[in-house]
Scaffold this motif. Structure first.
Motif, PDB file in Angstrom:
ATOM      1  N   ASN B  59      49.467  22.949  34.353  1.00 39.05           N
ATOM      2  CA  ASN B  59      49.060  23.978  35.322  1.00 39.05           C
ATOM      3  C   ASN B  59      49.331  25.387  34.799  1.00 39.05           C
ATOM      4  N   GLU B  60      50.503  25.581  34.203  1.00 44.33           N
ATOM      5  CA  GLU B  60      50.847  26.909  33.673  1.00 44.33           C
ATOM      6  C   GLU B  60      49.845  27.360  32.614  1.00 44.33           C
ATOM      7  N   ARG B  61      49.281  26.388  31.899  1.00 46.15           N
ATOM      8  CA  ARG B  61      48.368  26.699  30.798  1.00 46.15           C
ATOM      9  C   ARG B  61      46.898  26.635  31.215  1.00 46.15           C
ATOM     10  N   GLY B  62      46.681  26.438  32.509  1.00 48.24           N
ATOM     11  CA  GLY B  62      45.313  26.573  33.021  1.00 48.24           C
ATOM     12  C   GLY B  62      44.446  25.340  32.930  1.00 48.24           C
ATOM     13  N   TYR B  63      45.002  24.217  32.504  1.00 49.20           N
ATOM     14  CA  TYR B  63      44.178  23.008  32.465  1.00 49.20           C
ATOM     15  C   TYR B  63      44.794  21.869  33.297  1.00 49.20           C
ATOM     16  N   GLY B  64      45.618  22.244  34.264  1.00 48.24           N
ATOM     17  CA  GLY B  64      46.258  21.246  35.127  1.00 48.24           C
ATOM     18  C   GLY B  64      45.394  20.907  36.328  1.00 48.24           C
ATOM     19  N   VAL B  65      45.916  20.047  37.171  1.00 48.19           N
ATOM     20  CA  VAL B  65      45.130  19.590  38.326  1.00 48.19           C
ATOM     21  C   VAL B  65      44.814  20.720  39.302  1.00 48.19           C
ATOM     22  N   ASN B  66      45.657  21.764  39.335  1.00 51.04           N
ATOM     23  CA  ASN B  66      45.341  22.874  40.249  1.00 51.04           C
ATOM     24  C   ASN B  66      43.982  23.476  39.916  1.00 51.04           C
ATOM     25  N   TYR B  67      43.726  23.670  38.624  1.00 55.51           N
ATOM     26  CA  TYR B  67      42.398  24.153  38.228  1.00 55.51           C
ATOM     27  C   TYR B  67      41.356  23.032  38.348  1.00 55.51           C
ATOM     28  N   LEU B  68      41.694  21.861  37.835  1.00 52.54           N
ATOM     29  CA  LEU B  68      40.705  20.770  37.786  1.00 52.54           C
ATOM     30  C   LEU B  68      40.177  20.394  39.171  1.00 52.54           C
ATOM     31  N   VAL B 100      51.301  18.460  24.023  1.00 51.19           N
ATOM     32  CA  VAL B 100      50.141  17.617  23.724  1.00 51.19           C
ATOM     33  C   VAL B 100      49.902  17.712  22.223  1.00 51.19           C
ATOM     34  N   ASP B 101      49.807  16.564  21.560  1.00 48.60           N
ATOM     35  CA  ASP B 101      49.618  16.616  20.104  1.00 48.60           C
ATOM     36  C   ASP B 101      48.225  16.198  19.658  1.00 48.60           C
ATOM     37  N   ASN B 102      47.407  15.749  20.583  1.00 52.40           N
ATOM     38  CA  ASN B 102      46.087  15.301  20.176  1.00 52.40           C
ATOM     39  C   ASN B 102      45.180  15.248  21.407  1.00 52.40           C
ATOM     40  N   VAL B 103      43.964  15.720  21.227  1.00 51.74           N
ATOM     41  CA  VAL B 103      42.978  15.617  22.298  1.00 51.74           C
ATOM     42  C   VAL B 103      41.746  14.912  21.740  1.00 51.74           C
ATOM     43  N   MET B 104      41.366  13.846  22.409  1.00 49.84           N
ATOM     44  CA  MET B 104      40.140  13.151  22.037  1.00 49.84           C
ATOM     45  C   MET B 104      39.134  13.397  23.152  1.00 49.84           C
ATOM     46  N   ARG B 105      37.943  12.843  22.982  1.00 52.75           N
ATOM     47  CA  ARG B 105      36.924  13.144  23.979  1.00 52.75           C
ATOM     48  C   ARG B 105      37.371  12.693  25.378  1.00 52.75           C
ATOM     49  N   ASP B 141      34.267  14.084  29.643  1.00 52.72           N
ATOM     50  CA  ASP B 141      34.528  14.547  28.275  1.00 52.72           C
ATOM     51  C   ASP B 141      35.430  15.785  28.352  1.00 52.72           C
ATOM     52  N   ILE B 142      36.680  15.597  27.958  1.00 53.16           N
ATOM     53  CA  ILE B 142      37.702  16.646  28.098  1.00 53.16           C
ATOM     54  C   ILE B 142      37.292  17.910  27.350  1.00 53.16           C
ATOM     55  N   LEU B 143      36.613  17.708  26.216  1.00 53.55           N
ATOM     56  CA  LEU B 143      36.289  18.853  25.366  1.00 53.55           C
ATOM     57  C   LEU B 143      35.134  19.681  25.923  1.00 53.55           C
ATOM     58  N   LYS B 144      34.513  19.179  26.975  1.00 51.09           N
ATOM     59  CA  LYS B 144      33.415  19.958  27.573  1.00 51.09           C
ATOM     60  C   LYS B 144      33.883  20.752  28.793  1.00 51.09           C
ATOM     61  N   VAL B 145      35.187  20.673  29.106  1.00 49.51           N
ATOM     62  CA  VAL B 145      35.694  21.309  30.327  1.00 49.51           C
ATOM     63  C   VAL B 145      36.316  22.668  30.005  1.00 49.51           C
ATOM     64  N   ASP B 146      35.915  23.680  30.761  1.00 51.37           N
ATOM     65  CA  ASP B 146      36.564  24.997  30.753  1.00 51.37           C
ATOM     66  C   ASP B 146      36.850  25.526  29.359  1.00 51.37           C
ATOM     67  N   ASN B 147      35.849  25.605  28.540  1.00 51.19           N
ATOM     68  CA  ASN B 147      36.004  26.295  27.268  1.00 51.19           C
ATOM     69  C   ASN B 147      37.154  25.742  26.424  1.00 51.19           C
ATOM     70  N   GLN B 148      37.418  24.450  26.575  1.00 52.89           N
ATOM     71  CA  GLN B 148      38.418  23.779  25.731  1.00 52.89           C
ATOM     72  C   GLN B 148      39.806  24.425  25.793  1.00 52.89           C
ATOM     73  N   THR B 149      40.176  24.899  26.983  1.00 57.47           N
ATOM     74  CA  THR B 149      41.483  25.549  27.161  1.00 57.47           C
ATOM     75  C   THR B 149      42.618  24.729  26.555  1.00 57.47           C
ATOM     76  N   ILE B 150      42.559  23.428  26.773  1.00 58.73           N
ATOM     77  CA  ILE B 150      43.648  22.556  26.327  1.00 58.73           C
ATOM     78  C   ILE B 150      43.919  22.677  24.826  1.00 58.73           C
ATOM     79  N   LEU B 151      42.855  22.986  24.062  1.00 57.77           N
ATOM     80  CA  LEU B 151      43.007  23.044  22.594  1.00 57.77           C
ATOM     81  C   LEU B 151      43.841  24.233  22.133  1.00 57.77           C
ATOM     82  N   LYS B 152      44.040  25.197  23.036  1.00 58.05           N
ATOM     83  CA  LYS B 152      44.861  26.358  22.664  1.00 58.05           C
ATOM     84  C   LYS B 152      46.334  26.001  22.575  1.00 58.05           C
TER      85      LYS B 152
END
Lengths: 271, 271
Positions: B59-68, B100-105, B141-152
């Motif tokens: 949530n603090e990083r913008g890809y938590g359930v509050n945003y989702l 998080v150490d890895n994000v797949m589709r 597909d996680i990588l298609k959500v919100d400009n890939q915030t999680i990858l930051k």
């Protein structure tokens, strides 16, 4: 048998000798996995937070279980009443203020005020605690323990609108709703069924659909006898679940070789 | 079908754009009423703290359930492994670091390190999460959500000794241990049986006496299908409880009009 202890000027003067206020204030959050399907805190978890606040407050002031365990004594919750206008919603931060307003020989009265950071009041709690000897399990005269430390922190000027509750009356025609065997997850650090687990089991007497239409306004539980691992707990209500409108009384018993003994009795008021 | 996403230099450069570190660190305490009769934290409550840490971090990083939730999506826990050298004792403060150490589709890997304030390590956790659409309940597909915030916020240089766990194998000759109907207290904010409640029900398959001789070294649970209120959950083990020595596999199924479907499978290693 039970004498109310009157505060003297002397005890008032020795209050706050450790610079700790009579009222303790503790911060909590309605954690997401502690919320029910309505996205509000489960009342069991709220109860747990009240017990935490009581524990922190008494330990900080030197009369908590951390000290009592060193002299083979402990606090036992005898009664807990909670009255709520509203329940904290998911992620809401709230505070629990707690204070003791009266100490008798065998019981103390502890109060709780549940509010948010802005001062909006969710509700109040009122509890009664006994001190027992951990070996004999017999009540201990609180006023004879450790130079009456507890008397240094009595607060009689902070309002709690919960009225002194009368004993829950039960019909003779109770209806058995369920029977469970207490096991590992039910049992607390003292080897007894956790006070909060009773609350969870009681709430599970009502179908989930019930909670779509009703919220808990008052919850009042008296703990009468301790139950242990492997004992069978029976849950009785004073009316059929489908006949409950706003009020229901619940009795929990335990059955062992000595027969069936009352463990708790509880009254819930729904709105 | 599942493609591992390779971090590019570009994604590394955009890390920390909000000045938040890739690793989040959260503070907890082994609350007295969350401890078992051995005065150590129940593993279910530890699991709850890990999920809280995951929730706060995302949530603090913008890809938590509050945003989702605003875009009708949510995270679903698919797998949780915990390996412990020691369990926090009553009142001990501990920290949970998560990254998080890895994000797949369709999945992300989230790690946990559980330690005390002095750096003594209690253990580690490893989890796999899927993102689903809350209306269709289908994977997203996680990588298609919100400009890939999680990858930051990917962290690949912080060690977690838990090995990638293989699928728990189950015999054909499982033994039915208990059967319960999921009800109000079992169900979380999404209307599904709470991930942690499964763990509590699993631990209750073993008698309290068992925990006098054994502690949990590894707990690995895979969540396969969601269960709901009023569904009957059946708990199976791969051996008789009294024949368990160090390792046991558990399967939970749910039974409804469509028959019996696997809900979870779990392996516990005791020492």
């Amino acid at each position: 048998m039970i004498t109310t202890f009157a505060l003297t000027d002397n005890t008032k003067q020795i209050q706050n000798m450790n610079n700790l206020p009579t009222i303790g204030k503790y911060h909590f959050m309605a954690e997401p996995f502690h919320c029910d399907f309505t996205k509000h805190l489960f009342i069991g978890h709220l109860g747990n937070n009240l017990l935490n606040a009581a524990d922190f407050h008494s330990n900080e002031r030197g009369y908590g279980v951390n000290y009592l365990n060193t002299i083979n004594k402990t606090w036992v919750l005898s009664r807990l009443a909670i009255e709520l206008d509203e329940m904290p919603a998911i992620y809401e931060k709230f505070t629990v203020e707690t204070w003791v307003d009266n100490v008798m020989r065998y019981f103390t009265n502890r109060n709780f005020k549940i509010a948010n950071e802005d001062g909006r009041i969710y509700g109040y709690g009122k509890s009664i605690w006994a001190m027992i000897d951990t070996e004999t399990r017999q009540p201990v005269d609180i006023l004879k323990v450790d130079n009456q430390t507890i008397l240094k922190y009595i607060e009689t000027n902070y309002d709690n609108p919960i009225k002194k509750s009368s004993r829950v009356k039960l019909d003779n025609n109770l209806i058995l709703q369920k029977s469970i065997v207490a096991n590992y997850s039910d049992v607390d650090i003292n080897g007894h069924v956790n006070s909060i687990k009773y609350i969870e089991h009681i709430l599970d007497l009502f179908p989930l659909e019930w909670y779509k239409q009703h919220t808990i306004r008052k919850f009042d539980i008296a703990y009468i006898t301790e139950a242990h691992n492997d004992e069978t707990l029976k849950f009785y209500t004073d009316k059929k679940i489908e006949m409950v409108s706003d009020e229901v009384a619940i009795q929990i018993t335990k059955s062992n070789s000595e027969g069936e003994i009352e463990v708790c009795r509880c009254k819930i008021t729904f709105v």
